[in-house]
Design a protein around this motif. Structure first.
Motif, PDB file in Angstrom:
ATOM      1  N   MET A  88     -34.436 -35.571  -8.339  1.00 46.37           N
ATOM      2  CA  MET A  88     -33.726 -34.389  -7.931  1.00 46.37           C
ATOM      3  C   MET A  88     -32.258 -34.438  -8.312  1.00 46.37           C
ATOM      4  N   ALA A  89     -31.656 -35.599  -8.263  1.00 53.80           N
ATOM      5  CA  ALA A  89     -30.228 -35.689  -8.556  1.00 53.80           C
ATOM      6  C   ALA A  89     -29.940 -36.782  -9.572  1.00 53.80           C
ATOM      7  N   CYS A  90     -30.910 -37.085 -10.405  1.00 51.94           N
ATOM      8  CA  CYS A  90     -30.729 -38.165 -11.376  1.00 51.94           C
ATOM      9  C   CYS A  90     -29.613 -37.854 -12.369  1.00 51.94           C
ATOM     10  N   PHE A  91     -29.286 -36.573 -12.540  1.00 52.91           N
ATOM     11  CA  PHE A  91     -28.225 -36.200 -13.483  1.00 52.91           C
ATOM     12  C   PHE A  91     -26.840 -36.574 -12.977  1.00 52.91           C
ATOM     13  N   VAL A  92     -26.703 -36.959 -11.724  1.00 49.22           N
ATOM     14  CA  VAL A  92     -25.399 -37.296 -11.155  1.00 49.22           C
ATOM     15  C   VAL A  92     -24.811 -38.552 -11.820  1.00 49.22           C
ATOM     16  N   ALA A  93     -25.639 -39.546 -12.109  1.00 45.36           N
ATOM     17  CA  ALA A  93     -25.139 -40.783 -12.726  1.00 45.36           C
ATOM     18  C   ALA A  93     -24.603 -40.536 -14.139  1.00 45.36           C
ATOM     19  N   PRO A  94     -25.349 -39.849 -15.024  1.00 48.86           N
ATOM     20  CA  PRO A  94     -24.777 -39.576 -16.340  1.00 48.86           C
ATOM     21  C   PRO A  94     -23.541 -38.670 -16.289  1.00 48.86           C
ATOM     22  N   VAL A  95     -23.505 -37.735 -15.343  1.00 48.53           N
ATOM     23  CA  VAL A  95     -22.320 -36.867 -15.205  1.00 48.53           C
ATOM     24  C   VAL A  95     -21.110 -37.710 -14.799  1.00 48.53           C
ATOM     25  N   THR A  96     -21.314 -38.642 -13.892  1.00 47.99           N
ATOM     26  CA  THR A  96     -20.223 -39.510 -13.464  1.00 47.99           C
ATOM     27  C   THR A  96     -19.696 -40.328 -14.642  1.00 47.99           C
ATOM     28  N   GLU A  97     -20.615 -40.900 -15.430  1.00 48.98           N
ATOM     29  CA  GLU A  97     -20.192 -41.653 -16.610  1.00 48.98           C
ATOM     30  C   GLU A  97     -19.489 -40.741 -17.611  1.00 48.98           C
ATOM     31  N   ALA A  98     -19.969 -39.522 -17.761  1.00 51.77           N
ATOM     32  CA  ALA A  98     -19.353 -38.572 -18.692  1.00 51.77           C
ATOM     33  C   ALA A  98     -17.930 -38.228 -18.269  1.00 51.77           C
ATOM     34  N   VAL A  99     -17.701 -38.069 -16.985  1.00 46.44           N
ATOM     35  CA  VAL A  99     -16.345 -37.779 -16.493  1.00 46.44           C
ATOM     36  C   VAL A  99     -15.414 -38.948 -16.818  1.00 46.44           C
ATOM     37  N   PRO A 141     -26.484 -28.122   1.359  1.00 46.67           N
ATOM     38  CA  PRO A 141     -25.904 -29.259   0.648  1.00 46.67           C
ATOM     39  C   PRO A 141     -26.265 -29.308  -0.834  1.00 46.67           C
ATOM     40  N   PHE A 142     -26.752 -28.233  -1.395  1.00 47.58           N
ATOM     41  CA  PHE A 142     -27.003 -28.029  -2.826  1.00 47.58           C
ATOM     42  C   PHE A 142     -28.235 -28.755  -3.367  1.00 47.58           C
ATOM     43  N   LEU A 143     -28.602 -29.865  -2.807  1.00 49.16           N
ATOM     44  CA  LEU A 143     -29.797 -30.573  -3.268  1.00 49.16           C
ATOM     45  C   LEU A 143     -30.878 -30.465  -2.194  1.00 49.16           C
ATOM     46  N   THR A 144     -32.083 -30.079  -2.580  1.00 45.01           N
ATOM     47  CA  THR A 144     -33.155 -29.857  -1.612  1.00 45.01           C
ATOM     48  C   THR A 144     -33.560 -31.137  -0.912  1.00 45.01           C
ATOM     49  N   ALA A 145     -33.359 -32.299  -1.538  1.00 44.76           N
ATOM     50  CA  ALA A 145     -33.734 -33.555  -0.901  1.00 44.76           C
ATOM     51  C   ALA A 145     -32.893 -33.798   0.343  1.00 44.76           C
ATOM     52  N   ILE A 146     -31.617 -33.456   0.286  1.00 45.82           N
ATOM     53  CA  ILE A 146     -30.759 -33.645   1.452  1.00 45.82           C
ATOM     54  C   ILE A 146     -31.151 -32.652   2.538  1.00 45.82           C
ATOM     55  N   LYS A 147     -31.477 -31.419   2.143  1.00 43.42           N
ATOM     56  CA  LYS A 147     -31.848 -30.389   3.105  1.00 43.42           C
ATOM     57  C   LYS A 147     -33.114 -30.769   3.863  1.00 43.42           C
ATOM     58  N   SER A 148     -34.046 -31.413   3.169  1.00 46.94           N
ATOM     59  CA  SER A 148     -35.300 -31.774   3.826  1.00 46.94           C
ATOM     60  C   SER A 148     -35.268 -33.177   4.405  1.00 46.94           C
ATOM     61  N   GLY A 149     -34.105 -33.839   4.427  1.00 45.40           N
ATOM     62  CA  GLY A 149     -33.976 -35.135   5.071  1.00 45.40           C
ATOM     63  C   GLY A 149     -34.362 -36.320   4.210  1.00 45.40           C
ATOM     64  N   ALA A 162     -32.485 -37.908   1.931  1.00 46.04           N
ATOM     65  CA  ALA A 162     -31.265 -38.345   1.244  1.00 46.04           C
ATOM     66  C   ALA A 162     -31.416 -39.749   0.683  1.00 46.04           C
ATOM     67  N   ILE A 163     -32.115 -40.616   1.384  1.00 45.81           N
ATOM     68  CA  ILE A 163     -32.301 -41.985   0.900  1.00 45.81           C
ATOM     69  C   ILE A 163     -33.101 -41.979  -0.395  1.00 45.81           C
ATOM     70  N   GLY A 164     -34.120 -41.137  -0.478  1.00 48.24           N
ATOM     71  CA  GLY A 164     -34.906 -41.026  -1.707  1.00 48.24           C
ATOM     72  C   GLY A 164     -34.062 -40.506  -2.866  1.00 48.24           C
ATOM     73  N   MET A 165     -33.161 -39.588  -2.551  1.00 46.26           N
ATOM     74  CA  MET A 165     -32.289 -39.040  -3.582  1.00 46.26           C
ATOM     75  C   MET A 165     -31.340 -40.118  -4.103  1.00 46.26           C
ATOM     76  N   LEU A 166     -30.766 -40.910  -3.208  1.00 46.55           N
ATOM     77  CA  LEU A 166     -29.872 -41.987  -3.621  1.00 46.55           C
ATOM     78  C   LEU A 166     -30.622 -43.031  -4.444  1.00 46.55           C
ATOM     79  N   LYS A 167     -31.864 -43.291  -4.076  1.00 46.70           N
ATOM     80  CA  LYS A 167     -32.680 -44.235  -4.844  1.00 46.70           C
ATOM     81  C   LYS A 167     -32.931 -43.685  -6.254  1.00 46.70           C
ATOM     82  N   GLU A 168     -33.193 -42.384  -6.350  1.00 44.18           N
ATOM     83  CA  GLU A 168     -33.430 -41.774  -7.660  1.00 44.18           C
ATOM     84  C   GLU A 168     -32.178 -41.837  -8.533  1.00 44.18           C
TER      85      GLU A 168
END
Length: 137
Positions: free
Chosen positions: A1-12, A80-88, A90-96
């Motif tokens: 769900m949020a795997c694009f966050v890591a490459p975006v961070t590196e891109a910044v 919170p923009f990501l459905t994983a956080i909305k449905s509780g 968040a740990i799975g999202m951080l793992k992803e």
């Protein structure tokens, strides 16, 4: 769900680095304006340009991943923009982000590393051809 966050961070980070490197290269170029060797004989690609390749790969891949997640409804327009956080989940999202996202960022960086090796070999070949041409004249 949020795997694009890591490459975006590196891109910044690499975008900021590219701007700093480009600034230093421009300052060095101004210092060396009166050097003997013309820039036409120097076939080296500036590191800021090479860093730009990584930026384009990271930003492009991240944009495609973000679009794919939006398309599948995994990113929403409200906090919170990501459905994983909305449905509780968040740990799975951080793992992803930590596994899939970091893995993708590392893979893109590794491909860029191979590109650097190939471009370095091509630069050396071009420099050898220039030197051979000078020797024959």
């Amino acid at each position: 769900m949020a795997c694009f966050v890591a490459p975006v961070t590196e891109a910044v980070v690499t975008t900021v680095m590219a701007k700093v490197v480009k600034s230093k290269e421009n300052k060095e170029a101004l210092k060396n304006v009166h050097m003997e060797e013309s820039s036409f004989n120097n076939k080296k690609i500036a590191f800021s340009t090479k860093l730009g390749w990584l930026n384009k790969m990271l930003w492009g891949g991240s944009a495609l991943l973000a679009f794919e997640h939006i398309w599948h409804g995994e990113v929403i327009a409200t906090f919170p923009f990501l459905t994983a956080i909305k449905s509780g989940e968040a740990i799975g999202m951080l793992k992803e982000i930590g596994t899939t996202g970091v893995g993708m960022a590392v893979l893109v960086t590794a491909v860029w590393g191979v590109m650097l090796i190939v471009s370095s070999a091509l630069e050396k070949r071009a420099a050898n051809e220039v030197n051979l041409a000078k020797e024959t004249n």
